[in-house]
Design an enzyme around this catalytic site. Structure first.
Site, short mmCIF file in Angstrom:
data_model
loop_
_atom_site.label_atom_id
_atom_site.label_comp_id
_atom_site.label_asym_id
_atom_site.label_seq_id
_atom_site.Cartn_x
_atom_site.Cartn_y
_atom_site.Cartn_z
N GLY A 1 0.80 -1.22 0.00
CA GLY A 1 0.00 0.00 0.00
C GLY A 1 0.83 1.27 0.00
O GLY A 1 2.05 1.26 0.21
N HIS A 2 0.15 2.39 -0.19
CA HIS A 2 0.83 3.68 -0.35
C HIS A 2 1.58 4.10 0.92
O HIS A 2 1.16 3.85 2.04
CB HIS A 2 -0.13 4.78 -0.80
CG HIS A 2 -1.36 4.95 0.05
ND1 HIS A 2 -2.40 5.74 -0.34
CD2 HIS A 2 -1.72 4.45 1.25
CE1 HIS A 2 -3.33 5.72 0.59
NE2 HIS A 2 -2.94 4.94 1.56
#
Length: 329
Positions: A232-233
């Site tokens: 994920g970011h």
């Protein structure tokens, strides 16, 4: 440079402090540098306004304002204004015109197969090999000796170090899963950060690494990531890690150096895993983990303890029968 008064008007805010500020971009609260803008919505940030180096802070109304900072004071919760804030700072992405754009810089002894796209301003180092159907976006940097296999995607502004390998179908820099509720609706938050792969990183087939929402997602040197992994970011993966197939790591999580996450490990967001940690297959991690441990299970416990728990589960039906007999007595 960005116009401070234009930003304030877009946010419906009021500027307190020096209105003639040169702002260079948007950054996370604790990573922000002089000249950058950040925002503070929750108490964990509002009580630490003196701990960010940001020049401009987007905040709700406060009882007092620290000196030597410029504020954009807004009526709404600053988090609700994130879609506007990120859209304002998002760089323009130029549409493809030709297979290899004129402004792309190609090093020596670079091999580019048919049906490859290399975007505006991209920089490809010496001895790079790019296989068919790969996409290299605008202003991407690929270090010397790297290999990009078929159908891999490196989206705009991402950076690959030297001797990196992207296996077929890998996606570097896809949008992070970022949304906020505005008037009860899910509104997309632009993802304006990058992905940075340091030297000698390998990314497996069909693995996706999301770009940072604000700031960067970073994979440090010599780390190897297997097929079908989702990162994920704004995650940070340390040096010399092994991330095995089907691992999922949520956003803003930090994994230390020399860690191994076995197959199908799931890691929640906004947590920290220390150095030299091994997590057994299908472990579920929902809290911080200290360094130098070998763990397994959900929640993770020592491997020996986990084996005892698994062994006791086999006896559970028999134990239930015994409890029912005791209840009847």
């Amino acid at each position: 440079m960005y116009n401070l008064e234009k930003l304030s008007t877009l946010l419906g805010g009021e500027i307190k402090g020096d209105k003639v500020q040169k702002i260079t971009g948007l950054a996370p609260f604790f990573q922000a540098k002089k000249g950058e803008v950040t925002f503070a919505a929750e108490d964990k940030f509002l009580t630490k306004l003196g701990e960010t180096d940001a020049t401009v802070l987007v905040v709700p109304k406060l009882e007092e304002y620290l000196p030597n900072k410029t504020y954009i004071v807004v009526e709404k919760n600053p988090r609700e204004l994130m879609p506007i804030l990120l859209k304002f700072f998002k760089k323009e992405v130029m549409f493809p015109i030709k297979a290899i754009e004129d402004s792309a810089l190609i090093g020596e002894r670079v091999r580019v197969a048919p049906n490859v796209y290399i975007g505006h301003g991209a920089k490809i180092g010496n001895d790079v090999t790019i296989h068919p159907n790969a996409y290299i976006g605008q202003d991407v940097v690929i270090g010397e000796g790297s290999v990009i296999y078929p159908n891999a995607v490196v989206r705009e502004f991402c950076i690959l170090g030297k001797n990196c390998i992207l296996q077929p179908g890998a996606v570097i820099g896809s949008d992070g899963f970022g949304y906020t509720k505005v008037d009860g609706n899910n509104i997309k938050i632009e993802q304006i950060g990058r992905v940075i792969l340091e030297n000698d990183v390998e990314i497996g087939a069909n693995t996706t690494i999301d770009r940072g929402a604000i700031g960067d997602t970073v994979i440090k040197k010599y780390t190897k990531i297997d097929n079908l992994v989702q990162l994920g970011h704004n995650g940070i993966i340390g040096e010399n890690c092994f991330i095995i197939s089907q691992v999922g790591i949520a956003g803003s999580t930090e994994v230390g150096d020399n860690c191994t996450l076995a197959g199908q490990v799931g890691v929640a967001g906004h947590i920290k895993i220390g150095d030299n940690v091994v997590l057994g297959a299908q472990s579920g991690v929902s809290g911080n983990i200290a360094s130098n441990q070998v763990l397994s299970g959900n929640p993770p416990v020592s491997v020996k303890e986990h084996l005892k728990i698994k062994a006791s589960l086999k006896k559970l039906p028999e134990l239930v029968k015994k409890v029912k007999k005791l209840e009847k007595k």
